[in-house]
Design a protein around this motif. Structure first.
Motif, PDB file in Angstrom:
ATOM      1  N   PRO A 189       1.089  -1.517  -0.209  1.00 12.23           N
ATOM      2  CA  PRO A 189       0.003  -0.060  -0.344  1.00 12.23           C
ATOM      3  C   PRO A 189       1.500   1.186  -0.008  1.00 12.23           C
ATOM      4  N   LEU A 190       1.538   1.404   0.816  1.00 11.63           N
ATOM      5  CA  LEU A 190       2.905   2.250   0.509  1.00 11.63           C
ATOM      6  C   LEU A 190       3.283   2.133  -0.888  1.00 11.63           C
ATOM      7  N   ARG A 191       3.619   2.133  -1.480  1.00 12.62           N
ATOM      8  CA  ARG A 191       4.229   1.748  -3.014  1.00 12.62           C
ATOM      9  C   ARG A 191       3.152   2.494  -3.852  1.00 12.62           C
ATOM     10  N   ASP A 192       2.299   1.425  -3.617  1.00  9.55           N
ATOM     11  CA  ASP A 192       1.023   2.544  -4.111  1.00  9.55           C
ATOM     12  C   ASP A 192       0.723   3.514  -4.284  1.00  9.55           C
ATOM     13  N   MET A 193       0.318   4.077  -2.878  1.00  8.24           N
ATOM     14  CA  MET A 193       0.397   6.008  -2.125  1.00  8.24           C
ATOM     15  C   MET A 193       1.560   6.417  -2.981  1.00  8.24           C
ATOM     16  N   ALA A 194       2.350   6.153  -2.785  1.00  3.10           N
ATOM     17  CA  ALA A 194       3.267   7.093  -3.426  1.00  3.10           C
ATOM     18  C   ALA A 194       4.219   6.438  -4.797  1.00  3.10           C
ATOM     19  N   VAL A 195       3.869   6.557  -5.576  1.00  7.10           N
ATOM     20  CA  VAL A 195       3.128   6.692  -7.091  1.00  7.10           C
ATOM     21  C   VAL A 195       2.414   7.858  -7.106  1.00  7.10           C
ATOM     22  N   ARG A 196       1.208   7.020  -6.526  1.00  8.15           N
ATOM     23  CA  ARG A 196      -0.273   8.159  -6.922  1.00  8.15           C
ATOM     24  C   ARG A 196       0.151   9.061  -6.244  1.00  8.15           C
ATOM     25  N   GLU A 197       0.555   9.913  -5.127  1.00  5.30           N
ATOM     26  CA  GLU A 197       1.286  11.405  -5.028  1.00  5.30           C
ATOM     27  C   GLU A 197       2.273  11.525  -5.984  1.00  5.30           C
ATOM     28  N   MET A 198       2.956  11.025  -6.241  1.00  5.20           N
ATOM     29  CA  MET A 198       3.832  11.333  -7.223  1.00  5.20           C
ATOM     30  C   MET A 198       3.200  11.387  -8.892  1.00  5.20           C
ATOM     31  N   ARG A 199       2.494  10.741  -9.313  1.00  5.74           N
ATOM     32  CA  ARG A 199       2.080  11.347 -10.480  1.00  5.74           C
ATOM     33  C   ARG A 199       0.999  12.088 -10.722  1.00  5.74           C
ATOM     34  N   SER A 200       0.139  12.259  -9.475  1.00 10.26           N
ATOM     35  CA  SER A 200      -1.433  13.036  -9.383  1.00 10.26           C
ATOM     36  C   SER A 200      -1.194  14.383  -8.698  1.00 10.26           C
ATOM     37  N   ASN A 201      -0.235  14.121  -7.488  1.00 16.04           N
ATOM     38  CA  ASN A 201       0.024  15.893  -6.244  1.00 16.04           C
ATOM     39  C   ASN A 201       1.311  15.836  -6.926  1.00 16.04           C
ATOM     40  N   GLY A 202       2.310  14.982  -7.339  1.00 19.03           N
ATOM     41  CA  GLY A 202       2.981  16.471  -7.305  1.00 19.03           C
ATOM     42  C   GLY A 202       4.839  16.128  -6.434  1.00 19.03           C
ATOM     43  N   ALA A 203       4.162  15.341  -4.950  1.00 14.74           N
ATOM     44  CA  ALA A 203       5.740  15.184  -4.492  1.00 14.74           C
ATOM     45  C   ALA A 203       6.026  14.517  -5.231  1.00 14.74           C
ATOM     46  N   PHE A 208      12.442   5.895  -2.558  1.00 13.32           N
ATOM     47  CA  PHE A 208      11.246   6.262  -3.764  1.00 13.32           C
ATOM     48  C   PHE A 208      11.584   6.338  -5.134  1.00 13.32           C
ATOM     49  N   ARG A 209      12.498   6.904  -5.769  1.00 15.94           N
ATOM     50  CA  ARG A 209      13.699   7.257  -6.550  1.00 15.94           C
ATOM     51  C   ARG A 209      13.018   5.804  -7.537  1.00 15.94           C
ATOM     52  N   ARG A 210      13.760   4.641  -6.896  1.00 18.71           N
ATOM     53  CA  ARG A 210      13.475   3.478  -7.232  1.00 18.71           C
ATOM     54  C   ARG A 210      12.116   2.950  -7.366  1.00 18.71           C
ATOM     55  N   ILE A 211      11.289   3.591  -6.780  1.00 21.50           N
ATOM     56  CA  ILE A 211      10.032   3.408  -7.639  1.00 21.50           C
ATOM     57  C   ILE A 211       9.598   3.733  -8.530  1.00 21.50           C
ATOM     58  N   ALA A 212      10.160   5.501  -8.850  1.00 23.63           N
ATOM     59  CA  ALA A 212       9.374   6.296  -9.543  1.00 23.63           C
ATOM     60  C   ALA A 212      10.289   6.041 -11.120  1.00 23.63           C
ATOM     61  N   ARG A 213      11.701   5.153 -10.831  1.00 27.54           N
ATOM     62  CA  ARG A 213      11.696   4.928 -12.195  1.00 27.54           C
ATOM     63  C   ARG A 213      11.563   3.673 -12.415  1.00 27.54           C
ATOM     64  N   GLY A 242       8.052   4.745 -13.898  1.00 26.96           N
ATOM     65  CA  GLY A 242       8.034   5.659 -15.332  1.00 26.96           C
ATOM     66  C   GLY A 242       7.201   6.284 -14.958  1.00 26.96           C
ATOM     67  N   VAL A 243       7.834   7.154 -13.653  1.00 21.34           N
ATOM     68  CA  VAL A 243       6.904   7.844 -13.234  1.00 21.34           C
ATOM     69  C   VAL A 243       7.903   8.898 -13.820  1.00 21.34           C
ATOM     70  N   GLU A 244       7.267  10.834 -14.017  1.00 24.83           N
ATOM     71  CA  GLU A 244       8.173  11.950 -15.375  1.00 24.83           C
ATOM     72  C   GLU A 244       9.077  12.157 -13.935  1.00 24.83           C
ATOM     73  N   ARG A 245       9.944  12.194 -14.493  1.00 26.99           N
ATOM     74  CA  ARG A 245      11.473  13.223 -13.184  1.00 26.99           C
ATOM     75  C   ARG A 245      11.012  14.236 -13.658  1.00 26.99           C
ATOM     76  N   ARG A 246      11.166  15.394 -12.079  1.00 24.66           N
ATOM     77  CA  ARG A 246      10.867  17.028 -12.120  1.00 24.66           C
ATOM     78  C   ARG A 246      12.310  17.033 -12.488  1.00 24.66           C
ATOM     79  N   ARG A 247      12.885  16.898 -12.658  1.00 25.67           N
ATOM     80  CA  ARG A 247      14.688  17.447 -12.636  1.00 25.67           C
ATOM     81  C   ARG A 247      15.136  16.558 -13.635  1.00 25.67           C
ATOM     82  N   GLU A 248      16.469  16.272 -14.180  1.00 25.88           N
ATOM     83  CA  GLU A 248      17.497  16.128 -14.902  1.00 25.88           C
ATOM     84  C   GLU A 248      18.381  15.219 -13.417  1.00 25.88           C
TER      85      GLU A 248
END
Length: 86
Positions: free
Chosen positions: A32-46, A62-67, A70-76
Motif C-alpha cells: 500500500p505504501l508503494r501504491d500511495m507513493a506512485v499515486r502521490e508522485m503522479r497525481s499530486n506532484g510529490a 522512492f527514486r527506485r519506485i519512480a523509475r 515510469g514516473v516523470e522526473r521533475r529534474r535531470e
C-alpha cells in the motif's frame, strides 16, 4: 544440524519481540505504501524528497519506485558520467 537451545533473558526477549512486530508491520504496509507513493508522485506532484521526509525512508527508495513505475522526473539527475559534446 542441531538446533540451538538459546533462550534470551527477559529484557532481550522483549526487545527482540518489539523488533519482530515492527518488521511485520512494515511488511504489511509495503505494497500500500508503494501504491500511495506512485499515486502521490503522479497525481499530486510529490517529490521523492517530500515522501522521504514524511516517511523516514530514503530518497533512493522512492527514486527506485519512480523509475520502475515510469514516473516523470521533475529534474535531470545531478550525478553520473559527464557527457562530452564529441
Amino acid at each position: 544440524m542441531a538446533r540451538s537451545s538459546y533462550t534470551p533473558p527477559e529484557d532481550a526477549a522483549k526487545l527482540f519481540s518489539r523488533q519482530k512486530q515492527l518488521v511485520d508491520a512494515q511488511a504489511e504496509i509495503k505494497d500500500p505504501l508503494r501504491d500511495m507513493a506512485v499515486r502521490e508522485m503522479r497525481s499530486n506532484g510529490a517529490s521523492v524528497g517530500d515522501l522521504a521526509r514524511l516517511t523516514g525512508l530514503s530518497t533512493e527508495f522512492f527514486r527506485r519506485i519512480a523509475r520502475a513505475e515510469g514516473v516523470e522526473r521533475r529534474r535531470e539527475p545531478t550525478v553520473g558520467p559527464i557527457k562530452s559534446d564529441d
